[in-house]
Every structure is written in C-alpha cells, then in structure tokens.
Design an enzyme around this catalytic site. Structure first.
Site, PDB file in Angstrom:
ATOM      1  N   ARG A 105       0.916  -1.256   0.163  1.00 34.85           N
ATOM      2  CA  ARG A 105       0.054  -0.014   0.033  1.00 34.85           C
ATOM      3  C   ARG A 105       0.865   1.314   0.137  1.00 34.85           C
ATOM      4  O   ARG A 105       1.956   1.462   0.859  1.00 34.85           O
ATOM      5  CB  ARG A 105      -0.844   0.092   1.278  1.00 34.85           C
TER       6      ARG A 105
ATOM      7  N   SER B 292      -8.354   0.713  -0.672  1.00 32.30           N
ATOM      8  CA  SER B 292      -9.523   0.727   0.154  1.00 32.30           C
ATOM      9  C   SER B 292      -9.946   2.220   0.352  1.00 32.30           C
ATOM     10  O   SER B 292     -10.016   2.910  -0.562  1.00 32.30           O
ATOM     11  CB  SER B 292      -9.152  -0.078   1.448  1.00 32.30           C
TER      12      SER B 292
END
Length: 592
Positions: free
Chosen positions: A42, A144
C-alpha cells in the site's frame, strides 16, 4: 539496476524532479523499496521503487508468481484471479485497471491461467472467487479507504483468506530475486488476447448473489417493508453491487446518493473517503435521507469491504454507530436467525464467532450466555479469515466475525470482511425490527441490557518519530526500570492483567507466555483493569499512528449507563495522561 522507461508519465515526473534539483523528493521515490507484508503493498502512485507504478507492479507480480510456482505443483492448472477498483492517478498514469492487466501479463507469460475481471468489483469478490473456483491465489488492486493518491496490492492464498506469515517473507524474497522485468511482462495488450485469460465477472456476479441468499431469512418481511434506507458508495465501487444485494434479498432498493454513486478516483465530495471518519463523509447521505424521509443510512468504503450505518433518532439527530455497536447488532442477528432455523440444542456447540483482540468483547458475553464458542484473534481480518478456514475444515460453523474498524464477515463464502453482504443482511435486520416497532438504537440497548453493557472509546494520536514510539512502549514494559515489569495501576485504576504481543508476555497464561501469535515488528500491549475495563495500545501497520482501544464490560443487570460512561471517560483520561503522555511525547491528537 536501471531499466529503460516504459511509462512516459513516470519518466517525465522523474526528469522534472532532476531538472528542479528536488533531491529530497527523488530520495523519497528511490531510496527504499515498498515492503511487501501480509497486507501486500500500500503506497502512493508515482515514480520510483517506493511507489506504486507499472514497474513495481511487474516486479511484485514476478516475485509472487515464482513463489506460487514453488508452492503449487498444479499452479498451471488452477491459476489465479485478479480484481481491481476504480483508482487512478493521472500525473503518473497509474490506474488500478492498468496495474491488474500488467499483473495478468506476468502470469500469462509463465503459462498460468488468469481470471481477470473485465470491470471493477468489490474487494470481497476476489476471496469469493478463490474459494468458489478453488484457485491457487487472488490479487485485488485497491487502496480501500486511503487518500486518493494511494493504491495497493492485496493478496489471498488458496484457502480464500489473506496471506499470513511466512508467505509474506517468502514472496518478499522472491520479489527481490526477480526485479528485472521478464520480456513479456510489459505485454499487457498481448496478454489480454491470450487463451489463458478468462473473464469471471458474469459467473461470479451470479454465484456471489446466490451464495449470500443463504442468509436471507425474512423474504416476506423484506418485500412488505416500508423502511426507507439511503446508501452511499463514497465514489467507490459499491453502488451497483449493493443494489443487487438488496434485490437478492427482495428488499426495496436503497436511495442512492447521486453525487457519490459513480466511481470517481478524485473523491470530490469528501476530505477522506473513509466512512469510519463518521459524519463528514455522510453529510450528503443525511441530506438525501431528510428529503426522502429515510431513517437509516448505509455507507460503504470505496472498495465496499466495510460498512458504516447511521440512524435518525427521535430528536431529529443522526446517530452514527461504532463498529463495536454494529458488531453487537449483526452478531445478535446472525445468532437469532440461526436459532430460529435450528431447534437442536446440541448444534450450538458447533457454532463459532470471532473478533479481533481490539474489538468489543460483546460476542464473548453473548457466547457465554447462549452456549456457542467465541474466539479472539490478532488485529486484522487475515487472522480471522485463516482461523475461520481452520474451523470450517474441522466441520465447525463460523457464523460471524468482526473488527471494530467497521469490518464484518457474515458469510463463510467470503473469508474476509464484506460490506456488500453485510449491507443486505443489515437491511433485513432493520426491516424485521420495524415489524416489532423497534429500531437499531433500541436493539443495541436491548442487547446490552440482556448481555451486559459494553461501552467503548477508541482513538489515536499521530506520531512520525519511531524513537518516541519505541521509548513510549519501552517505558510501559520496564516500569520501575525492570524488564517485564509492567504498571500495576493507571491513576486510580488498578491493573489486574497485562498481555504484550510484541514480546509474547501474558500475565494470565502459564509461564507468562502469550497464546496469540506475537510480532516484534509491531507494538501492542493490552491492560485489563479490576473494574472490567480493557485497554489496548498499539501502533498502526499502515499509518503513523499510536492507536488506543478501550472498553468497559459490565455484568448483565448493571445498567447505570451514566456512571459506566463516566468510569470509561475517566479511564481513558488516565491512560492518555499516564501512559501516552502526549505533551511530553509531542503527539498530535486525532484531527477533529
């Protein structure tokens, strides 16, 4: 090693930085490589080895592919699934769909079948596909609810759950050994024409909505329900999938927030695309609810694996439920539905519910009274997903799992959090409660009255200095200057037990050895207090935060809520002042 630039946008970003003499920015891009962990990757999209871009996606996938080749003899028969969200970063040309296509090209170049979704999907569709099609692995390209410039690469194993150690270390090592792009790795266009490439979209769409209907128990009530519900997908992927989920349950379609229903990588109407941040993200939903006369708002995060819920109170104010309150409601509902279908009293012994260690202990209280099993896992759905798979393989039934960060697993067909199935199941629960002239707020109170009040208060401080974080935790471990000598009190509150999952110490276990897995790379200490309070202080794996989670667990019958709230507030003040010392440590409070 320098490779010829294949992406003109990232190349020109680097040239601009060089021209401007932006040494710090260049260092930030190139001085380190993104670390591959159990959550995959991420990071921000952009040039360099520390960012998400075409090259780092190819390198990561080459390593992952090699690791899978070593792990599975039948890898070329079974293959992988790849999904993606709608994120995009125009300056660097980074897009989730492009990253997914490049990942597909890597696998196809090695003769591995790839099930690449032809369009955006919610994250839960990837673990669902791994389990449903018995594939070796799954990849979801998503960040997300992170800020818009970020992207991520989330990995699932053949058991349908996110990877846990030692796979992360094995994959990370394989990435390092396969940094040079293979000749065909850049051939995304060619790969998309390969016979090894399949599009699972239509079949999985059908199968997923068929699977979640097992959890629809009140179709007649749903059809007749007059409850009005608003839904927002916060510029993410959730809109069409939640509409389909409501349809699968014969619920009236929720009113969609027009300005937020279509995917938009700029997330233009919100500061942060995170429904956990509460009201700011829900402003447009409340406005639509007022206009339509709706009493409930459902909100997914952008990849639709989490769900927030708010309900209009009689006062006209909106109440945004915490993840712990929703865990209590959904846990109660899943057990109630199971009980209505199963008259065999012995069957309850085969039932399990799970929650992460920083989540409310309300499921433990319900389990104790109702006779089913409750287990706690480490923080994160990777642990709950893997434990659920172990239990399912032993013939047990895993009814529900949740974490306080608004993540819920209501169906064993997805061994990860799923905001789509949770939205439909919540819709049915709300419709059922309405037939009893009740609401979510009233039902939360009913649960607490029956099983004991569980009041929680969670927050965080921001800290960018690793040395400060280290010394803060070391001070708690070496109270009075001795190793493993933890505080015995915090202000007026006496401490009855300590568990430290960084060092593996647990005062409640034989030999003071913790049962849950420990990790020296992250900080996490839990204090249990004599008054029924529990507090966990931990560092975040993905953000520069020191998080704290507190809960006061009262026995059934103790319903003096005002007193309980004050007790919890006082406990939080003591923990912050005595243990975290924000002034001394220069910690920034959570933004208001």
């Amino acid at each position: 090693t320098l490779f010829p630039p294949q992406n003109p946008k990232t190349a020109s970003m680097v040239q601009d930085l060089v021209r401007d003499g932006a040494i710090e920015a260049l260092k930030k891009c190139f001085s380190s490589r993104m670390e591959f962990g159990t959550a995959g990757l991420r990071a921000a999209m952009g040039p360099g080895t520390s960012c998400m871009n075409d090259l780092t996606i190819i390198q990561t996938t080459q390593g992952f592919c090699r690791y899978l080749e070593e792990s599975f003899d039948d890898f070329k028969d079974r293959g992988v699934v790849i999904g993606y969200d709608a994120r995009a970063h125009p300056p660097s040309g980074g897009r989730s769909k492009r990253f997914a296509s490049l990942a597909a090209a890597v696998f196809i170049s090695r003769g591995v079948p790839v099930h690449l979704f032809s369009d955006i999907t919610p994250t839960p569709f990837v673990p669902f596909t791994v389990s449903h099609m018995r594939l070796c692995a799954g990849i979801m390209v998503t960040a997300s609810h992170n800020p818009k410039q970020d992207n991520g690469y989330k990995v699932y194993w053949e058991n349908g759950a996110q990877i846990v150690s030692p796979h992360d270390k094995g994959i990370a090592k394989a990435i390092e050994e396969n940094l040079e792009p293979w000749p065909e790795s850049w051939s995304a266009e060619e790969a998309l024409k390969s016979l090894l490439l399949k599009d699972p979209y239509k079949d999985i769409h059908t199968q997923y909505f068929k699977a979640i209907q097992k959890h629809c128990h009140h179709r007649d009530i749903n059809k007749r329900s007059e409850v009005k519900i608003v839904h927002t997908s916060v510029h993410g992927v959730g809109h069409t999938f939640v509409q389909s989920a409501f349809n699968a349950f014969d619920l009236h379609p929720p009113y969609a927030v027009e300005e937020q229903k279509d995917p938009d990588p700029e997330f233009p109407t919100v500061k942060y695309p995170n429904p956990e941040e509460g009201e700011g993200v829900l402003t447009l939903s409340f406005a639509l609810a007022e206009k339509e006369g709706a009493t409930v708002v459902l909100a997914n995060d952008p990849d639709a694996d989490r769900l927030a819920i708010a309900e209009k109170q009689e006062s006209g104010q909106w109440r945004v439920f915490s993840g712990n309150e929703l865990g209590a409601l959904l846990g109660w509902w899943m057990f109630r539905c199971w009980k209505a279908q199963n008259s065999d009293a012995a069957g309850v012994k085969n039932l399990y519910m799970l929650a992460s260690t920083v989540s409310s202990k309300i499921l433990r209280a319900i389990a104790l009274k109702e006779g089913f099993h409750f287990e706690e896992t480490l923080t994160g759905f990777k642990w709950m997903g893997n434990r659920a798979r172990e239990l399912l393989d032993q013939g047990k039934m895993v009814l529900f799992a949740f974490e306080e960060a608004i993540g819920y697993m209501c169906s064993p067909s997805v061994l990860d959090k799923d905001g789509v199935s949770a939205a439909a199941i919540a819709g049915e629960m709300i419709s059922y409660l309405a037939t009893k002239s009740s609401s979510l707020s009233q039902q939360v109170t009913t649960i607490y009255e029956e099983y004991g009040y569980h009041l929680s208060k969670n927050s965080y401080f921001i800290c960018h200095d690793q040395d400060v974080i280290r010394s803060l935790f070391e001070r708690l471990r070496g109270h009075g200057g001795q190793k493993d000598s933890y505080p015995t009190e915090c202000g007026r509150f006496s401490i009855s037990a300590v568990r430290d999952l960084t060092t593996g110490y647990d005062s409640n276990q034989p030999g003071n050895k913790a049962v849950l897995p420990t990790s020296s790379s992250s900080q996490m200490i839990t204090f249990t207090f004599s008054n029924g309070g529990v507090a966990t202080i931990r560092t975040s794996g993905t953000e520069p935060k020191i998080k704290y989670y507190t809960e006061l667990c009262a026995a059934p019958g103790n319903s003096d809520v005002t007193h309980l709230k004050k007790e919890l507030d006082d406990l939080v003040v003591a923990i912050v002042e005595k243990f975290l010392e924000p002034q001394k440590n220069k910690l920034q409070p959570k933004p208001a």
